[in-house]
Design an enzyme around this catalytic site. Structure first.
Site, PDB file in Angstrom:
ATOM      1  N   CYS A 131       0.861  -1.185   0.000  1.00 61.66           N
ATOM      2  CA  CYS A 131       0.000   0.000   0.000  1.00 61.66           C
ATOM      3  C   CYS A 131       0.906   1.247   0.000  1.00 61.66           C
ATOM      4  O   CYS A 131       1.851   1.321  -0.792  1.00 61.66           O
ATOM      5  CB  CYS A 131      -0.940  -0.069   1.197  1.00 61.66           C
ATOM      6  SG  CYS A 131      -2.090   1.310   1.406  1.00 61.66           S
ATOM      7  N   ASP A 181      -6.788  -1.640  -8.630  1.00 65.06           N
ATOM      8  CA  ASP A 181      -5.936  -0.466  -8.454  1.00 65.06           C
ATOM      9  C   ASP A 181      -5.423   0.128  -9.758  1.00 65.06           C
ATOM     10  O   ASP A 181      -5.017   1.292  -9.780  1.00 65.06           O
ATOM     11  CB  ASP A 181      -4.725  -0.807  -7.579  1.00 65.06           C
ATOM     12  CG  ASP A 181      -5.052  -0.851  -6.096  1.00 65.06           C
ATOM     13  OD1 ASP A 181      -6.157  -0.438  -5.719  1.00 65.06           O
ATOM     14  OD2 ASP A 181      -4.185  -1.308  -5.321  1.00 65.06           O
ATOM     15  N   HIS A 211      -7.545  -3.963  -3.566  1.00 62.80           N
ATOM     16  CA  HIS A 211      -6.504  -3.279  -2.810  1.00 62.80           C
ATOM     17  C   HIS A 211      -6.390  -3.854  -1.396  1.00 62.80           C
ATOM     18  O   HIS A 211      -7.387  -3.974  -0.682  1.00 62.80           O
ATOM     19  CB  HIS A 211      -6.819  -1.785  -2.722  1.00 62.80           C
ATOM     20  CG  HIS A 211      -5.768  -1.013  -2.006  1.00 62.80           C
ATOM     21  ND1 HIS A 211      -4.565  -0.677  -2.589  1.00 62.80           N
ATOM     22  CD2 HIS A 211      -5.717  -0.520  -0.740  1.00 62.80           C
ATOM     23  CE1 HIS A 211      -3.828  -0.016  -1.722  1.00 62.80           C
ATOM     24  NE2 HIS A 211      -4.490   0.098  -0.593  1.00 62.80           N
TER      25      HIS A 211
END
Length: 244
Positions: A131, A181, A211
């Site tokens: 992330c 994403d 995600h």
């Protein structure tokens, strides 16, 4: 598997961090692991320990240390999709506070600490992240080309600093993208930048993932995606960190 909490001196104070490493008493290549925005917690500690079991000293810093030690915010044991927006809203000011200047200053401190640990062998290191941690890992690798030999980032906004930022990469790279994403068209543009950089890389969309798919304490978790993550990460580290 030995683990410990350590304190890393930085220009802005002490950053707490989690470290895991093999117990055989030998020295091992270092890996700097940046967690996702939810930070150091049992799931991340387990992932770091699993990676350490493959022969690495793994250091996971609390990159929100300016706001206090881990945990910076209270988290549920399992992060449901319904919880995510509220949690991210609380974290977003902290994320915005991670300016490129702060990130690189911190990276210097993290790498300086990592490389002098008695369990860490001399030579290049690897950086991996998840992330927002994947963006921090990418910035670190781009800024320290002579030191970082392997870079991996998962469900991460790796091109957030613009395609030109990727041209500074020299490490072997793997980017594992969540299907939600990035579009195939955007992936093609990203990979063109990596081609221009002239580096060894793989950059792919993990099928059917959303995600956060590597994190087992969230609704986003995808077991097949996590397995593919290990299948890509471990050979990358082996290749990158044996060029010594």
């Amino acid at each position: 598997m030995p683990t410990k909490t350590v304190q890393i001196p930085t220009p802005d104070g002490l950053a707490d961090a989690f470290a895991a490493y093999p117990e055989n008493g030998d020295r091992h290549p270092g890996v700097l692991m940046y967690a996702d925005a939810f930070g150091i917690r049992p799931t991340v500690r387990e992932m770091a320990s699993e990676l350490a079991g493959h022969g690495y000293y793994v250091l996971v810093p609390n990159f929100f240390y300016r706001e206090g030690p881990t945990p910076v915010i209270d988290l549920p044991g399992h992060i449901k999709e319904a919880d995510r927006d509220a949690l991210v809203a609380r974290l977003m000011p902290l994320i915005k506070g991670l300016t490129p200047e702060r990130v690189l200053s911190d990276a210097d401190a993290y790498l300086s600490f990592l490389t002098v640990q008695p369990e860490v062998s001399a030579g290049p290191v690897a950086v991996t992240g998840y992330c927002i941690g994947g963006l921090l890992a990418t910035r670190t690798a781009a800024a320290r080309p002579g030191q970082v030999a392997a870079l991996a980032a998962f469900h991460a906004p790796v091109a957030a600093d613009g395609p030109e930022s990727l041209l500074r990469l020299t490490a072997d790279v793997h980017f594992g993208h969540a299907a939600t994403d990035i579009t195939p068209e955007a992936l093609g543009e990203l990979n063109e930048s990596l081609d221009t950089a002239g580096i060894s890389y793989t950059s792919e969309i993990y099928p059917g993932t959303v995600h956060g798919f590597t994190m087992s304490d969230t609704d986003a978790f995808d077991p097949a995606g996590l397995r593919l993550h290990w299948d890509r990460l471990l050979p990358l580290l082996s290749r990158g960190l044996t060029k010594r």
